[in-house]
Design a protein around this motif. Structure first.
Motif, mmCIF file in Angstrom:
data_model
loop_
_atom_site.group_PDB
_atom_site.id
_atom_site.type_symbol
_atom_site.label_atom_id
_atom_site.label_comp_id
_atom_site.label_asym_id
_atom_site.label_seq_id
_atom_site.Cartn_x
_atom_site.Cartn_y
_atom_site.Cartn_z
ATOM 1 N N UNK A 1 39.369 6.357 31.252
ATOM 2 C CA UNK A 1 38.476 7.344 31.839
ATOM 3 C C UNK A 1 37.647 7.931 30.708
ATOM 4 N N UNK A 2 36.336 7.784 30.815
ATOM 5 C CA UNK A 2 35.439 8.089 29.704
ATOM 6 C C UNK A 2 34.363 9.066 30.157
ATOM 7 N N UNK A 3 34.078 10.045 29.302
ATOM 8 C CA UNK A 3 32.975 10.972 29.550
ATOM 9 C C UNK A 3 31.891 10.708 28.516
ATOM 10 N N UNK A 4 30.702 10.378 29.016
ATOM 11 C CA UNK A 4 29.578 10.067 28.127
ATOM 12 C C UNK A 4 28.645 11.267 28.038
ATOM 13 N N UNK A 5 28.058 11.439 26.909
ATOM 14 C CA UNK A 5 27.168 12.589 26.702
ATOM 15 C C UNK A 5 26.018 12.582 27.706
ATOM 16 N N UNK A 6 25.664 13.767 28.159
ATOM 17 C CA UNK A 6 24.584 13.987 29.117
ATOM 18 C C UNK A 6 24.920 13.463 30.514
ATOM 19 N N UNK A 7 26.191 13.093 30.730
ATOM 20 C CA UNK A 7 26.627 12.739 32.080
ATOM 21 C C UNK A 7 27.623 13.786 32.554
ATOM 22 N N UNK A 8 27.482 14.211 33.795
ATOM 23 C CA UNK A 8 28.310 15.302 34.298
ATOM 24 C C UNK A 8 29.680 14.839 34.778
ATOM 25 N N UNK A 9 29.803 13.569 35.142
ATOM 26 C CA UNK A 9 31.065 13.071 35.673
ATOM 27 C C UNK A 9 31.625 11.972 34.781
ATOM 28 N N UNK A 10 32.943 11.932 34.605
ATOM 29 C CA UNK A 10 33.542 10.825 33.847
ATOM 30 C C UNK A 10 33.454 9.525 34.644
ATOM 31 N N UNK A 11 33.528 8.432 33.938
ATOM 32 C CA UNK A 11 33.511 7.119 34.576
ATOM 33 C C UNK A 11 34.754 6.347 34.133
ATOM 34 N N UNK A 12 35.131 5.354 34.916
ATOM 35 C CA UNK A 12 36.282 4.524 34.590
ATOM 36 C C UNK A 12 35.799 3.178 34.073
ATOM 37 N N UNK A 13 36.315 2.804 32.904
ATOM 38 C CA UNK A 13 35.947 1.536 32.271
ATOM 39 C C UNK A 13 37.198 0.685 32.158
ATOM 40 N N UNK A 14 37.127 -0.547 32.666
ATOM 41 C CA UNK A 14 38.239 -1.478 32.584
ATOM 42 C C UNK A 14 38.024 -2.410 31.394
ATOM 43 N N UNK A 15 39.001 -2.457 30.502
ATOM 44 C CA UNK A 15 38.895 -3.287 29.303
ATOM 45 C C UNK A 15 40.067 -4.272 29.281
ATOM 46 N N UNK B 1 33.810 9.885 25.004
ATOM 47 C CA UNK B 1 35.063 10.635 24.872
ATOM 48 C C UNK B 1 36.086 10.064 25.848
ATOM 49 N N UNK B 2 37.252 9.674 25.331
ATOM 50 C CA UNK B 2 38.294 9.073 26.157
ATOM 51 C C UNK B 2 39.178 10.192 26.699
ATOM 52 N N UNK B 3 39.168 10.356 28.028
ATOM 53 C CA UNK B 3 39.918 11.438 28.673
ATOM 54 C C UNK B 3 41.301 10.999 29.119
ATOM 55 N N UNK B 4 41.436 9.722 29.513
ATOM 56 C CA UNK B 4 42.716 9.227 30.010
ATOM 57 C C UNK B 4 42.821 7.733 29.758
ATOM 58 N N UNK B 5 44.044 7.278 29.579
ATOM 59 C CA UNK B 5 44.331 5.852 29.387
ATOM 60 C C UNK B 5 45.368 5.447 30.428
ATOM 61 N N UNK B 6 44.967 4.541 31.322
ATOM 62 C CA UNK B 6 45.856 4.106 32.410
ATOM 63 C C UNK B 6 46.457 5.289 33.162
ATOM 64 N N UNK B 7 45.600 6.283 33.396
ATOM 65 C CA UNK B 7 46.028 7.441 34.170
ATOM 66 C C UNK B 7 46.732 8.519 33.372
ATOM 67 N N UNK B 8 47.050 8.239 32.124
ATOM 68 C CA UNK B 8 47.705 9.237 31.269
ATOM 69 C C UNK B 8 46.652 10.076 30.549
ATOM 70 N N UNK B 9 46.637 11.364 30.803
ATOM 71 C CA UNK B 9 45.653 12.247 30.179
ATOM 72 C C UNK B 9 45.896 12.326 28.676
ATOM 73 N N UNK B 10 44.824 12.180 27.891
ATOM 74 C CA UNK B 10 44.961 12.183 26.427
ATOM 75 C C UNK B 10 44.063 13.231 25.779
ATOM 76 N N UNK B 11 43.377 14.022 26.559
ATOM 77 C CA UNK B 11 42.560 15.082 25.979
ATOM 78 C C UNK B 11 43.218 16.425 26.256
#
Length: 537
Positions: A163-177, A129-139
């Motif tokens: 900023x991505x939230x993966x299932x069964x993980x409690x904290x979001x992680x940041x992925x650089x693409x 689940x994508x929560x933010x893109x370059x700091x801009x909240x999208x959820x």
């Protein structure tokens, strides 16, 4: 929900010629000059004296669009800020992250990263689940698909932080693409249905369509293809020359493919087959429906008129006008109708627009109201529109191309319950959650085993209905029972998409696709073809 989008794409896309080589001129320069001066004078008064502050450029754009509506439904003006987005539809690549996503509960969720693309290399997975893109909240912000595309796409080589939230993980992680060139093939899928029959689906006639098609056809021929199902359903058109080059691959000798007739002889053309095609012999079926328009109708019309293919499905959109893209000084674009096109037998398949744009836009809705999608005998053509194919079969012009073999819509797919489930993305979300919960099992199962043995259970259907009810879609036991075969197939196809890829999705979906099943029956049954009066060569 599909028809307005379908119509909008058809209006913007259409049959397009290449770059405009001609300079503006007028057959009545005095009238043109008077009209220009009048408009300039009025706009000046409005800008200077109107009681409220106005945007003169926006008013001008509006006036141009309304003026073009008086001409025909397909002459359109595209403002500079929208031109790039509209034109991208007909390009064969774009710069982005390479991810297929959808919006579930106001959150962009990864369906699948493109194989080998930057998103996959960065570690994105289906269900993220994508929560933010370059700091801009999208959820939770009611972000639209277009807005997400705008955030994810960008110059090649630039970085985007997700900023991505993966299932069964409690904290979001940041992925650089790192954005890269992303192929955007108009050949959506190509595969062998059996050891003889190939299937190719073309979504539009873009800049690289012909090359993509040639590669797909060559790959299938190396796998033993001797008969083909070409799927043009939902194809809104594109470049005329790509359509004629593709048709040329099926038609032998030097035969007319299409001709255009414009004002004077400036835009009058005749296009003939001229190359030794890759599939000039062998059974060929073309699938069409009410979403097949313009360049797709050029291909279907040429193959039907020359008795080269069996056309299966429902009456096509009915767009027989050709547009010339003209780039204006400010970067905006005028797509002006400069000719009508005709199939080899002389048919114009443009449906009437004499009652104005509003009535034209309601045509597909009116077809549904009249029962056309379910009963072939609800469609009536005037005798004056009767033409003959090479072998003397009767075909009609005006209002689209009528297939040789009519296939009604699946009534279950038209039910309000199924439509609401699809419209709210309930099926895709349910399937994605199922995939994530059973990922290990699915990865240990070969697709062939999944396709032959996997079934959606009654318990799972009840779970889907309960979840939908919580979202405000009331459970209707009768509708659920009637729709259950279609629901099971659609859910299974979505699960296959996540677990095995896009080709697997179509292979499962086609098991309950009435047009596809009729096409496979026709392409493999010589008796059926003879009954239609066709010689497949």
């Amino acid at each position: 929900m599909r028809q307005p989008l379908l119509l909008a794409v058809a209006l913007a896309c259409g049959v397009l010629l290449g770059a405009n080589p001609f300079r503006p001129s007028s057959q009545n320069p005095d009238a043109t000059s008077r009209g220009y001066l009048k408009f300039k004078e009025i706009l000046s008064y409005v800008d200077r004296d109107y009681v409220d502050t106005v945007d003169a450029e926006q008013l001008s754009d509006y006036a141009i669009s309304r003026m073009l509506e008086r001409l025909d439904p397909h002459s359109v003006y595209i403002p500079a800020q929208e031109e790039q987005k509209v034109s991208a539809f007909l390009q064969n690549d774009f710069d982005g992250v390479g991810v297929e996503f959808n919006l579930f509960r106001d959150t962009a969720t990864v369906i699948a990263p493109l194989n080998g693309g930057p998103a996959e290399q960065a570690g994105l997975q289906p269900g993220d689940r994508i929560l933010a893109v370059n700091g801009t909240r999208v959820t939770g912000t009611h972000v639209t698909m277009d807005q997400m595309f705008g955030l994810l796409r960008g110059p090649r080589g630039s970085n985007v932080q997700l900023q991505v939230l993966r299932r069964h993980q409690s904290r979001p992680m940041t992925v650089s693409v790192t954005r890269s060139r992303i192929p955007n093939s108009s050949v959506e899928v190509a595969y062998m249905v059996d050891n003889q029959t190939g299937y190719i689906k073309i979504t539009r006639f873009a800049s690289g369509t012909y090359d993509d098609f040639k590669q797909a056809l060559g790959d299938l021929k190396r796998q033993g293809l001797s008969r083909l199902v070409l799927d043009l359903r939902g194809n809104p058109g594109g470049y005329l020359d790509r359509a004629t080059k593709l048709a040329d691959e099926f038609i032998s000798g030097t035969r007319k493919l299409v001709y255009t007739d414009g004002k004077g002889d400036q835009y009058d053309t005749q296009t003939y087959s001229r190359v030794l095609g890759e599939f000039e012999e062998g059974p060929l079926v073309v699938l069409v429906d009410e979403g097949s328009a313009s360049a797709a109708e050029v291909v279907a019309g040429a193959l039907q008129d020359h008795d080269r293919a069996l056309i299966v499905g429902r009456r096509t959109f009915g767009k027989g006008l050709v547009q010339q893209p003209i780039t204006l000084a400010d970067g905006s674009e005028l797509r002006l109708t400069i000719a009508r096109y005709y199939t080899p037998s002389g048919r114009s398949i443009q449906k009437s627009y004499r009652n104005g744009l509003a009535a034209y836009e309601k045509d597909l809705t009116e077809r549904a109201r009249h029962g056309e999608y379910f009963h072939a005998d609800s469609i009536h053509f005037a005798d004056s529109l009767r033409f003959r194919t090479d072998h003397g079969r009767t075909v009609y012009g005006g209002g689209g191309i009528m297939p040789d073999l009519f296939v009604p819509r699946d009534t279950m797919a038209a039910s309000s319950y199924f439509t609401r489930l699809q419209g709210r993305n309930m099926l895709r979300e349910f399937a994605l959650n199922f995939y994530q919960d059973h990922k290990t099992e699915l990865e240990g199962m070969r697709f062939e085993q999944f396709k032959s043995t996997f079934q959606i259970s009654d318990t799972q259907l009840q779970s889907l209905a309960a979840r939908a009810a919580n979202e405000g879609i009331a459970t209707n036991a009768t509708c659920l029972r009637r729709c259950s075969p279609l629901l099971r197939n659609q859910l299974k196809a979505y699960i296959a998409r996540s677990a095995y890829g896009k080709t697997a999705y179509f292979q499962v979906l086609h098991d309950r696709d009435p047009e596809m099943q009729q096409a496979l029956h026709a392409v493999g049954d010589g008796v059926t073809l003879l009954a239609q009066g066709l010689t497949m060569k």
